[in-house]
Design a protein around this motif. Structure first.
Motif, PDB file in Angstrom:
ATOM      1  N   THR A  14       0.824  -1.193   0.000  1.00  0.00           N
ATOM      2  CA  THR A  14       0.000   0.000   0.000  1.00  0.00           C
ATOM      3  C   THR A  14       0.861   1.246   0.000  1.00  0.00           C
ATOM      4  OG1 THR A  14      -0.145  -0.039   2.415  1.00  0.00           O
ATOM      5  CG2 THR A  14      -1.890  -1.165   1.194  1.00  0.00           C
ATOM      6  N   GLY A  15       0.261   2.369  -0.414  1.00  0.00           N
ATOM      7  CA  GLY A  15       0.973   3.636  -0.443  1.00  0.00           C
ATOM      8  C   GLY A  15       0.407   4.490  -1.563  1.00  0.00           C
ATOM      9  N   SER A  16       0.685   5.789  -1.500  1.00  0.00           N
ATOM     10  CA  SER A  16       0.104   6.697  -2.470  1.00  0.00           C
ATOM     11  C   SER A  16       0.827   6.665  -3.803  1.00  0.00           C
ATOM     12  CB  SER A  16       0.114   8.124  -1.903  1.00  0.00           C
ATOM     13  OG  SER A  16       1.450   8.510  -1.593  1.00  0.00           O
ATOM     14  N   SER A  17       2.065   6.182  -3.827  1.00  0.00           N
ATOM     15  CA  SER A  17       2.862   6.196  -5.044  1.00  0.00           C
ATOM     16  C   SER A  17       3.129   4.786  -5.532  1.00  0.00           C
ATOM     17  CB  SER A  17       4.198   6.898  -4.778  1.00  0.00           C
ATOM     18  OG  SER A  17       5.135   6.608  -5.792  1.00  0.00           O
ATOM     19  N   GLU A  18       3.080   4.625  -6.857  1.00  0.00           N
ATOM     20  CA  GLU A  18       3.406   3.330  -7.443  1.00  0.00           C
ATOM     21  C   GLU A  18       4.841   2.932  -7.107  1.00  0.00           C
ATOM     22  OE1 GLU A  18       2.568   1.138 -11.683  1.00  0.00           O
ATOM     23  OE2 GLU A  18       3.239   3.222 -11.740  1.00  0.00           O
ATOM     24  N   ALA A  24       8.279  -1.650  -1.891  1.00  0.00           N
ATOM     25  CA  ALA A  24       7.995  -1.984  -0.497  1.00  0.00           C
ATOM     26  C   ALA A  24       8.713  -3.264  -0.085  1.00  0.00           C
ATOM     27  CB  ALA A  24       6.490  -2.138  -0.296  1.00  0.00           C
ATOM     28  N   VAL A  25       9.182  -3.296   1.152  1.00  0.00           N
ATOM     29  CA  VAL A  25       9.760  -4.505   1.738  1.00  0.00           C
ATOM     30  C   VAL A  25       9.141  -4.705   3.115  1.00  0.00           C
ATOM     31  CG1 VAL A  25      11.946  -4.314   0.482  1.00  0.00           C
ATOM     32  CG2 VAL A  25      11.730  -3.260   2.723  1.00  0.00           C
ATOM     33  N   ARG A  26       9.099  -5.957   3.534  1.00  0.00           N
ATOM     34  CA  ARG A  26       8.578  -6.287   4.850  1.00  0.00           C
ATOM     35  C   ARG A  26       9.628  -7.076   5.605  1.00  0.00           C
ATOM     36  NH1 ARG A  26       2.915  -9.026   4.889  1.00  0.00           N
ATOM     37  NH2 ARG A  26       4.009 -10.690   3.781  1.00  0.00           N
ATOM     38  N   ARG A 201       4.983  11.695  -7.889  1.00  0.00           N
ATOM     39  CA  ARG A 201       5.668  11.574  -6.602  1.00  0.00           C
ATOM     40  C   ARG A 201       6.961  12.395  -6.625  1.00  0.00           C
ATOM     41  NH1 ARG A 201       9.980   9.086  -4.248  1.00  0.00           N
ATOM     42  NH2 ARG A 201       9.722   7.826  -2.351  1.00  0.00           N
ATOM     43  N   ALA A 202       7.207  13.149  -5.563  1.00  0.00           N
ATOM     44  CA  ALA A 202       8.407  13.970  -5.478  1.00  0.00           C
ATOM     45  C   ALA A 202       9.643  13.081  -5.321  1.00  0.00           C
ATOM     46  CB  ALA A 202       8.304  14.929  -4.297  1.00  0.00           C
ATOM     47  N   PRO A 203      10.784  13.512  -5.851  1.00  0.00           N
ATOM     48  CA  PRO A 203      12.002  12.711  -5.707  1.00  0.00           C
ATOM     49  C   PRO A 203      12.495  12.707  -4.272  1.00  0.00           C
ATOM     50  CG  PRO A 203      12.526  14.840  -6.669  1.00  0.00           C
ATOM     51  CD  PRO A 203      11.028  14.770  -6.594  1.00  0.00           C
ATOM     52  N   ASP A 204      13.175  11.636  -3.911  1.00  0.00           N
ATOM     53  CA  ASP A 204      13.819  11.523  -2.602  1.00  0.00           C
ATOM     54  C   ASP A 204      15.074  10.674  -2.782  1.00  0.00           C
ATOM     55  OD1 ASP A 204      12.947   8.898  -2.820  1.00  0.00           O
ATOM     56  OD2 ASP A 204      11.899   8.856  -0.914  1.00  0.00           O
ATOM     57  N   PRO A 205      15.875  10.470  -1.715  1.00  0.00           N
ATOM     58  CA  PRO A 205      17.122   9.715  -1.895  1.00  0.00           C
ATOM     59  C   PRO A 205      16.927   8.315  -2.465  1.00  0.00           C
ATOM     60  CG  PRO A 205      17.238  10.968   0.134  1.00  0.00           C
ATOM     61  CD  PRO A 205      15.830  11.128  -0.377  1.00  0.00           C
ATOM     62  N   LEU A 206      15.844   7.629  -2.102  1.00  0.00           N
ATOM     63  CA  LEU A 206      15.635   6.282  -2.642  1.00  0.00           C
ATOM     64  C   LEU A 206      15.310   6.323  -4.133  1.00  0.00           C
ATOM     65  CD1 LEU A 206      13.678   4.245   0.064  1.00  0.00           C
ATOM     66  CD2 LEU A 206      16.078   4.042  -0.605  1.00  0.00           C
ATOM     67  N   SER A 207      14.503   7.278  -4.560  1.00  0.00           N
ATOM     68  CA  SER A 207      14.175   7.338  -5.986  1.00  0.00           C
ATOM     69  C   SER A 207      15.386   7.764  -6.814  1.00  0.00           C
ATOM     70  CB  SER A 207      12.992   8.272  -6.239  1.00  0.00           C
ATOM     71  OG  SER A 207      13.334   9.627  -6.026  1.00  0.00           O
ATOM     72  N   LEU A 208      16.359   8.450  -6.203  1.00  0.00           N
ATOM     73  CA  LEU A 208      17.579   8.785  -6.923  1.00  0.00           C
ATOM     74  C   LEU A 208      18.355   7.530  -7.309  1.00  0.00           C
ATOM     75  CD1 LEU A 208      18.911  11.853  -4.885  1.00  0.00           C
ATOM     76  CD2 LEU A 208      17.682  11.874  -7.066  1.00  0.00           C
TER      77      LEU A 208
END
Length: 283
Positions: A14-18, A24-26, A201-208
């Motif tokens: 789940t989450g607002s961004s694809e 996602a990890v669990r 979705r705005a960029p962040d360190p993970l999307s970089l």
């Protein structure tokens, strides 16, 4: 090994961004994480290396006391496919300002054998705690405005020419670096583009970690055909990006012996160099 991942249920996705859902990890137990890798980030049958690095980066974020990747190096051992995966993390050192760990991504084949796909070594810290002191000779890439650049769907073959991953991105290619799409590569080994996630979705360190590997390969601009699989990829994340589109510039200077290097720079909307990378790839 028999430690195969169980099927991840929808709440873990789940989450607002694809992008957030698909990376996602669990955490199953300390040092063991489960992921359900999405086919939406495929280039052909194999998943994109930058997307996979973001999945590993998220697992490391959960395992380490620091939130942001400073440097992360991945060796791609075998092609990774969509479906369940297990990520195992191991702490090497945890200090006050940085922590270092290794991680491996594993999948189970049709015979029930567990295969390691990717091996990673990373150092994490807190980008928000860094001093705001920039002394650089680096300059943002000179590019036309986004509305003057080409979308992937502007290719003469239309949607048929767009890999699955391209549908998750709003990618605008600099016309000066996409002559290869019309059969006229410049032979300079350069590709530049504006980049955003398609859902805004705005960029962040993970999307970089994904962004450095999101553009078509520079091999196209050298007259190669076919995709260029990554052997090794190192990313340095230098700052948390400002909201808005990124500018990504990739270059190669040396194709030899069937391998080439790709150097990437990622600039944010505030004209700050937020990520750098180098990868070795097979031509």
């Amino acid at each position: 090994m028999s430690d195969a991942p169980s099927q991840i249920t929808e709440p873990a996705r789940t989450g607002s961004s694809e992008f957030d859902r698909d990376t996602a990890v669990r955490t199953r137990e300390s040092g063991v994480h489960e992921a359900l890798l999405s086919p939406g980030w495929a280039i052909g049958k194999a998943l994109n290396g930058g997307y996979l690095l973001a999945v590993l980066g998220r697992a490391l974020r959960q395992a380490l006391p620091h939130p942001d990747p400073f440097t992360i190096t991945a060796h791609y051992l075998t092609a990774t496919v969509a479906g369940p995966a297990t990520i195992r993390t191991s702490m090497a050192r945890s200090g006050r300002t940085v922590s270092t760990a290794s991680a491996g991504l594993f999948q189970t084949d049709d015979r029930g054998r567990e295969i390691e796909r990717i091996r990673v070594l990373a150092t994490y810290g807190d980008l928000g705690a860094l001093r705001d002191d920039v002394r650089t000779s680096a300059k943002p890439p000179a590019m036309p405005p986004r509305e003057q650049c080409f979308r992937a769907t502007d290719h003469p073959d239309g949607d048929a020419a767009v890999p699955e991953m391209g549908r998750r991105l709003d990618l605008r290619l600099d016309p000066d670096t996409c002559g290869w799409a019309l059969g006229a590569p410049s032979m300079r080994g350069e590709i530049r583009a504006w980049l955003e996630l398609a859902d805004g979705r705005a960029p962040d360190p993970l999307s970089l970690l994904m962004a450095v590997d999101a553009l078509p390969p520079t091999g196209f601009d050298l007259g190669l055909t076919g995709w260029v699989p990554t052997v090794e990829l190192t990313v340095h994340v230098r700052a948390r990006p400002a909201p808005g589109p990124l500018r990504v510039a990739i270059t190669t200077r040396n194709l030899a012996g069937g391998y080439l290097e790709e150097d990437a720079e990622v600039w944010d909307s505030a004209d700050r160099l937020v990520a750098q990378s180098r990868q070795l790839a097979r031509a």
